[in-house]
Design an enzyme around this catalytic site. Structure first.
Site, PDB file in Angstrom:
ATOM      1  N   HIS A  90     -46.089  20.874   7.768  1.00  0.00           N
ATOM      2  CA  HIS A  90     -45.689  22.151   7.170  1.00  0.00           C
ATOM      3  C   HIS A  90     -46.323  23.335   7.884  1.00  0.00           C
ATOM      4  O   HIS A  90     -46.360  24.439   7.345  1.00  0.00           O
ATOM      5  CB  HIS A  90     -46.029  22.167   5.674  1.00  0.00           C
ATOM      6  CG  HIS A  90     -45.155  21.241   4.901  1.00  0.00           C
ATOM      7  ND1 HIS A  90     -45.494  20.773   3.649  1.00  0.00           N
ATOM      8  CD2 HIS A  90     -43.967  20.673   5.204  1.00  0.00           C
ATOM      9  CE1 HIS A  90     -44.539  19.957   3.221  1.00  0.00           C
ATOM     10  NE2 HIS A  90     -43.603  19.877   4.148  1.00  0.00           N
ATOM     11  N   ALA A 103     -61.359  13.198  -4.236  1.00  0.00           N
ATOM     12  CA  ALA A 103     -61.164  12.708  -2.864  1.00  0.00           C
ATOM     13  C   ALA A 103     -62.490  12.480  -2.139  1.00  0.00           C
ATOM     14  O   ALA A 103     -62.621  11.532  -1.344  1.00  0.00           O
ATOM     15  CB  ALA A 103     -60.315  13.720  -2.081  1.00  0.00           C
TER      16      ALA A 103
END
Ligand code: BV8
Ligand code: ZN
Length: 227
Positions: A108, A218
């Site tokens: 992106h 994470a």
């Protein structure tokens, strides 16, 4: 062995960068239709440049976290064994690179690069850039953020398809599975019989498509998986 890892905003969340769809996320504070589409840029390039200037400044002020570092270790470890990691990120920050990842595919785009609408050249973006800065290649004053907006085709789809076709494992890390075609990659992996793993704070919209899952922040879940 070839591992395909897709990361999203959740991998940079603990570096202090906002996600999109969490309660106080970017799209709760900004309207994507007014800032992340080609139409928005055509209508108000100054506002769109200012939005990505903010995103770039936030990214440059942030530090990579233990999840980014673990993925850089994974890349080195696999390469040392003659295996390979394809790290495909939806994120426009450079935290994977700053953590030491050598090969990062930004499907992106990247907030630290600008693209010339006249000649297509991609150049590093400096803070003083914006609508009136001239392209370093052709001199035209027609630079845009090197970002994939809604309605635009993500970068390197052929490369992504090829890497997915050869992957022995597909892992999605810190992504809500809300945006296509990125969100459709897990279904593509499954259709080929490739094992799929979700690493996320909590189950994503497409969690049911993953064979395995590791839930948690994470910075804990990714090192636990890698090491
Ligand atoms: C396109 C750059 C035509 C800009 C972004 C079907 C097929 C193809 C397209 C479509 C389709 N259906 C609809 C579409 C159109 C659209 C789309 O998907 N719409 C949605 C609303 C349905 N897609 C497009 O427009 C795409 N292009 O269609 O072109 C085409 C396509 C293919 C072939 C030919 C033609 C372009 C989309 C790209 C838009 N650009 N970003 C910018 O950054 O400003 S999108 C942006 O949101 C991100 O890049 C990312 O891709 C996306 C999703 O964000 P996530 O990264 O997942 O973040 P999110 O906040 O959603 O989730 C965070 C996750 O992290 C959560 O799960 C959370 O639990 C977790 N988390 C939070 N904290 C932690 C954590 N995890 C771990 N630890 C933590 N601490
Ligand atoms: Zn140019």
């Amino acid at each position: 062995m070839r591992v395909f890892v897709l990361t999203g905003a959740g991998v940079s969340a603990e570096s202090g960068l906002g996600t999109f769809r969490d309660r106080d996320g970017l799209w709760a504070r900004f309207d994507p239709s007014k800032l992340a589409t080609p139409e928005a840029f055509a209508a108000d390039p100054v506002a769109v440049h200012a939005f990505y200037d903010m995103r770039r400044r936030d990214a440059l002020a942030a530090a990579p976290n233990a999840a980014h570092a673990a993925l850089a270790r994974l890349e080195r470890g696999l390469a040392a064994r003659g295996d390979a990691l394809f790290l495909c990120t939806q994120n426009i920050d450079d935290l994977h690179e700053r953590a030491g990842s050598r090969q990062v595919h930004h499907m992106h785009g990247e907030s630290c690069r600008a693209r010339c609408l006249a000649c297509g050249a991609v150049a590093p973006w400096r803070d003083d850039m914006g609508v009136f800065v001239h392209c370093p290649t052709c001199g035209a004053a027609r630079l845009r953020p090197h970002i994939v907006w809604f309605g635009e085709v993500p970068m390197g789809l052929d490369r992504i398809a090829d890497e997915l076709a050869h992957a022995d494992l597909f892992a999605a890390i810190g992504t809500s599975g809300a945006i296509y075609p990125a969100a459709g990659l897990v279904a593509e992996a499954r259709s080929r019989g490739t094992p799929t793993l979700e690493i996320n704070l909590d189950p994503a919209d497409n969690a049911g498509l993953f064979d395995d899952a590791l839930y948690g922040p994470a910075t804990e879940a990714v090192p636990a998986w890698v090491d």
